[in-house]
Design a protein around this motif. Sequence first.
Motif, PDB file in Angstrom:
ATOM      1  N   GLU A   1       0.825  -1.214   0.000  1.00 11.63           N
ATOM      2  CA  GLU A   1       0.000   0.000   0.000  1.00 11.63           C
ATOM      3  C   GLU A   1       0.858   1.262   0.000  1.00 11.63           C
ATOM      4  O   GLU A   1       0.407   2.322  -0.428  1.00 11.63           O
ATOM      5  N   GLN A   2       2.096   1.132   0.462  1.00 12.88           N
ATOM      6  CA  GLN A   2       2.963   2.301   0.585  1.00 12.88           C
ATOM      7  C   GLN A   2       3.293   2.934  -0.761  1.00 12.88           C
ATOM      8  O   GLN A   2       3.559   4.137  -0.840  1.00 12.88           O
ATOM      9  N   LYS A   3       3.249   2.132  -1.814  1.00 17.95           N
ATOM     10  CA  LYS A   3       3.612   2.645  -3.142  1.00 17.95           C
ATOM     11  C   LYS A   3       2.650   3.713  -3.639  1.00 17.95           C
ATOM     12  O   LYS A   3       2.958   4.458  -4.580  1.00 17.95           O
ATOM     13  N   TYR A   4       1.471   3.809  -3.014  1.00 18.95           N
ATOM     14  CA  TYR A   4       0.491   4.804  -3.455  1.00 18.95           C
ATOM     15  C   TYR A   4       0.775   6.192  -2.898  1.00 18.95           C
ATOM     16  O   TYR A   4       0.143   7.161  -3.312  1.00 18.95           O
ATOM     17  N   ILE A   5       1.716   6.302  -1.959  1.00 19.84           N
ATOM     18  CA  ILE A   5       2.099   7.611  -1.436  1.00 19.84           C
ATOM     19  C   ILE A   5       3.128   8.216  -2.395  1.00 19.84           C
ATOM     20  O   ILE A   5       4.286   7.799  -2.442  1.00 19.84           O
ATOM     21  N   LEU A   6       2.699   9.198  -3.169  1.00 19.89           N
ATOM     22  CA  LEU A   6       3.580   9.796  -4.178  1.00 19.89           C
ATOM     23  C   LEU A   6       4.619  10.714  -3.554  1.00 19.89           C
ATOM     24  O   LEU A   6       5.704  10.894  -4.103  1.00 19.89           O
ATOM     25  N   GLY A   7       4.277  11.314  -2.416  1.00 24.14           N
ATOM     26  CA  GLY A   7       5.181  12.252  -1.775  1.00 24.14           C
ATOM     27  C   GLY A   7       4.384  13.183  -0.876  1.00 24.14           C
ATOM     28  O   GLY A   7       3.306  12.827  -0.407  1.00 24.14           O
ATOM     29  N   ALA A   8       4.940  14.364  -0.649  1.00 21.89           N
ATOM     30  CA  ALA A   8       4.269  15.341   0.208  1.00 21.89           C
ATOM     31  C   ALA A   8       4.378  16.720  -0.421  1.00 21.89           C
ATOM     32  O   ALA A   8       5.120  16.927  -1.385  1.00 21.89           O
ATOM     33  N   GLN A   9       3.634  17.659   0.133  1.00 22.79           N
ATOM     34  CA  GLN A   9       3.585  19.011  -0.412  1.00 22.79           C
ATOM     35  C   GLN A   9       3.559  20.028   0.715  1.00 22.79           C
ATOM     36  O   GLN A   9       2.882  19.839   1.723  1.00 22.79           O
ATOM     37  N   GLY A  10       4.300  21.121   0.538  1.00 21.40           N
ATOM     38  CA  GLY A  10       4.220  22.250   1.453  1.00 21.40           C
ATOM     39  C   GLY A  10       3.235  23.265   0.911  1.00 21.40           C
ATOM     40  O   GLY A  10       3.280  23.617  -0.275  1.00 21.40           O
ATOM     41  N   ASN A  11       2.334  23.733   1.762  1.00 24.47           N
ATOM     42  CA  ASN A  11       1.298  24.666   1.322  1.00 24.47           C
ATOM     43  C   ASN A  11       1.556  26.080   1.823  1.00 24.47           C
ATOM     44  O   ASN A  11       1.915  26.276   2.981  1.00 24.47           O
ATOM     45  N   VAL A  12       1.360  27.043   0.941  1.00 23.38           N
ATOM     46  CA  VAL A  12       1.546  28.449   1.274  1.00 23.38           C
ATOM     47  C   VAL A  12       0.258  29.194   0.930  1.00 23.38           C
ATOM     48  O   VAL A  12       0.011  29.533  -0.226  1.00 23.38           O
ATOM     49  N   TRP A  13      -0.587  29.388   1.925  1.00 22.27           N
ATOM     50  CA  TRP A  13      -1.830  30.150   1.727  1.00 22.27           C
ATOM     51  C   TRP A  13      -1.553  31.601   2.101  1.00 22.27           C
ATOM     52  O   TRP A  13      -1.064  31.895   3.181  1.00 22.27           O
ATOM     53  N   THR A  14      -1.899  32.530   1.220  1.00 23.49           N
ATOM     54  CA  THR A  14      -1.365  33.887   1.356  1.00 23.49           C
ATOM     55  C   THR A  14      -2.377  34.924   1.860  1.00 23.49           C
ATOM     56  O   THR A  14      -2.226  36.109   1.582  1.00 23.49           O
ATOM     57  N   GLU A  15      -3.404  34.490   2.623  1.00 24.52           N
ATOM     58  CA  GLU A  15      -4.318  35.489   3.182  1.00 24.52           C
ATOM     59  C   GLU A  15      -3.571  36.587   3.929  1.00 24.52           C
ATOM     60  O   GLU A  15      -3.948  37.753   3.883  1.00 24.52           O
ATOM     61  N   TYR A  16      -2.497  36.184   4.634  1.00 25.22           N
ATOM     62  CA  TYR A  16      -1.757  37.144   5.452  1.00 25.22           C
ATOM     63  C   TYR A  16      -0.342  37.361   4.927  1.00 25.22           C
ATOM     64  O   TYR A  16       0.561  37.710   5.685  1.00 25.22           O
ATOM     65  N   MET A  17      -0.150  37.146   3.636  1.00 22.95           N
ATOM     66  CA  MET A  17       1.155  37.372   3.008  1.00 22.95           C
ATOM     67  C   MET A  17       0.955  38.325   1.841  1.00 22.95           C
ATOM     68  O   MET A  17       0.546  37.925   0.752  1.00 22.95           O
ATOM     69  N   ALA A  18       1.246  39.593   2.076  1.00 26.44           N
ATOM     70  CA  ALA A  18       0.924  40.624   1.090  1.00 26.44           C
ATOM     71  C   ALA A  18       1.996  40.805   0.020  1.00 26.44           C
ATOM     72  O   ALA A  18       1.769  41.495  -0.969  1.00 26.44           O
ATOM     73  N   ASN A  19       3.168  40.200   0.207  1.00 23.08           N
ATOM     74  CA  ASN A  19       4.239  40.403  -0.764  1.00 23.08           C
ATOM     75  C   ASN A  19       5.198  39.216  -0.763  1.00 23.08           C
ATOM     76  O   ASN A  19       5.132  38.338   0.097  1.00 23.08           O
ATOM     77  N   THR A  20       6.097  39.217  -1.720  1.00 20.55           N
ATOM     78  CA  THR A  20       7.044  38.114  -1.886  1.00 20.55           C
ATOM     79  C   THR A  20       7.962  37.960  -0.679  1.00 20.55           C
ATOM     80  O   THR A  20       8.300  36.850  -0.272  1.00 20.55           O
ATOM     81  N   SER A  21       8.347  39.073  -0.094  1.00 20.66           N
ATOM     82  CA  SER A  21       9.241  39.021   1.067  1.00 20.66           C
ATOM     83  C   SER A  21       8.605  38.242   2.214  1.00 20.66           C
ATOM     84  O   SER A  21       9.275  37.433   2.874  1.00 20.66           O
ATOM     85  N   LYS A  22       7.320  38.436   2.445  1.00 14.10           N
ATOM     86  CA  LYS A  22       6.622  37.708   3.518  1.00 14.10           C
ATOM     87  C   LYS A  22       6.524  36.221   3.169  1.00 14.10           C
ATOM     88  O   LYS A  22       6.673  35.360   4.046  1.00 14.10           O
ATOM     89  N   VAL A  23       6.277  35.917   1.901  1.00 15.75           N
ATOM     90  CA  VAL A  23       6.215  34.512   1.484  1.00 15.75           C
ATOM     91  C   VAL A  23       7.549  33.832   1.741  1.00 15.75           C
ATOM     92  O   VAL A  23       7.609  32.725   2.284  1.00 15.75           O
ATOM     93  N   GLU A  24       8.647  34.503   1.367  1.00 18.28           N
ATOM     94  CA  GLU A  24       9.977  33.936   1.603  1.00 18.28           C
ATOM     95  C   GLU A  24      10.190  33.668   3.093  1.00 18.28           C
ATOM     96  O   GLU A  24      10.711  32.614   3.478  1.00 18.28           O
ATOM     97  N   TYR A  25       9.790  34.605   3.914  1.00 15.81           N
ATOM     98  CA  TYR A  25       9.957  34.462   5.360  1.00 15.81           C
ATOM     99  C   TYR A  25       9.202  33.249   5.891  1.00 15.81           C
ATOM    100  O   TYR A  25       9.690  32.529   6.762  1.00 15.81           O
TER     101      TYR A  25
END
Length: 370
Positions: A296-320
């Motif tokens: 069953e483990q073969k069905y796990i393709l990997g993982a993902q990091g999520n960046v939701w930007t409601e409180y990120m007004a610019n690229t600098s905040k996203v980088e942080y």
Amino acid sequence: MNRFHWHLTEDQGWRIEIKKYPRLTEVGAFRNGTIVGHYPGETNDETPYKGFYTQEEIKDIVDYAVKRHITIIPEIELPGHSSAAIAAYPELSCFPYEPTVIPENMMSKKSLKEMKGDRKKFVQETWGVCNDVFVPSEATFTFLENVLSEVVTLFPSNYIHIGGDECPKKNWKRSRFCQNLIKKKGLKDEHELQSYFIQRIEKYLNSKGKKIIGWDEILEGGIAPSATVMSWRGEQGGIVAAKQKHDVVMTPNNFCYFDHYQAKPTEEEPLAIGGYTPVEEVYSYYPIPGELKEDEQKYILGAQGNVWTEYMANTSKVEYMILPRMTALSEVLWTSKESKNWEEFKLRLQNMRRIYDKDGYNYAKHLFTK
């Protein structure tokens, strides 16, 4: 980590040009204000927020990504998180003539004034989950198929993300059309109605040579035949999907949501949606649950990091917010479980800091010694 999941539609804005439906960007890409502070908000900033990507801009971005061996997977939300589309085309709602619900009286003065006239549907100006979702009518399916037909020509990815998360069933429960459709199709309840909705869209996208990805709510009511599940409400959705022989992308919010705070006390951090996910928590993650059998483990393709930007007004905040947490998740995904070592990682992170500095990134410095 060489996949860019691009979330292009939401309750708060429709961000992709669809030539057949110009009101999606003429109306759906604009909101009259945004809440200030944490949801449900302290007040409304009364500042218009607007913008979308033209198809030509998207082609340029896709080309840029392809040259760097990055695949872009677009997300077109359905059947929930659809307020922006409904603001543009109210007939997509179960109740086209009902006004947009204003959570905690946080709608802008301009929208409130316009609502007193003929216009009733507005792009949401608050965060959260909204009850006004797509009605599963033939007209809606025609609309979505037309939208997706333009989307698939823009993105060479084998996958299209269709959302499927956080779709309240309140309007479906009180809609005579929806209740009649449930009976007509021999469905058990509104959860199976959502499954019917997702499977209709999957069948269409399969006909275009594409596969679908959906958030783990698509398991409710029965998963579409060849869907890949993105497990965000912990790992359980991914475990269930893998046991049913469906591919899975793990992204549990307690490990992989980079919009969470990185340090305590939170007062020392820039405003974020909430939660607490320090670098060490990210590094501790392993995306293959121990309760899965070897086959069953073969069905796990990997993982993902999520960046939701409601409180990120610019690229600098996203980088942080993403650095160095993305570095930690990279090692989680590219290193065997046996080879991971937190103390060694912290030492090597000192070298990564030189790269951050050289490239001028605004990164979080909680782990670094002075």
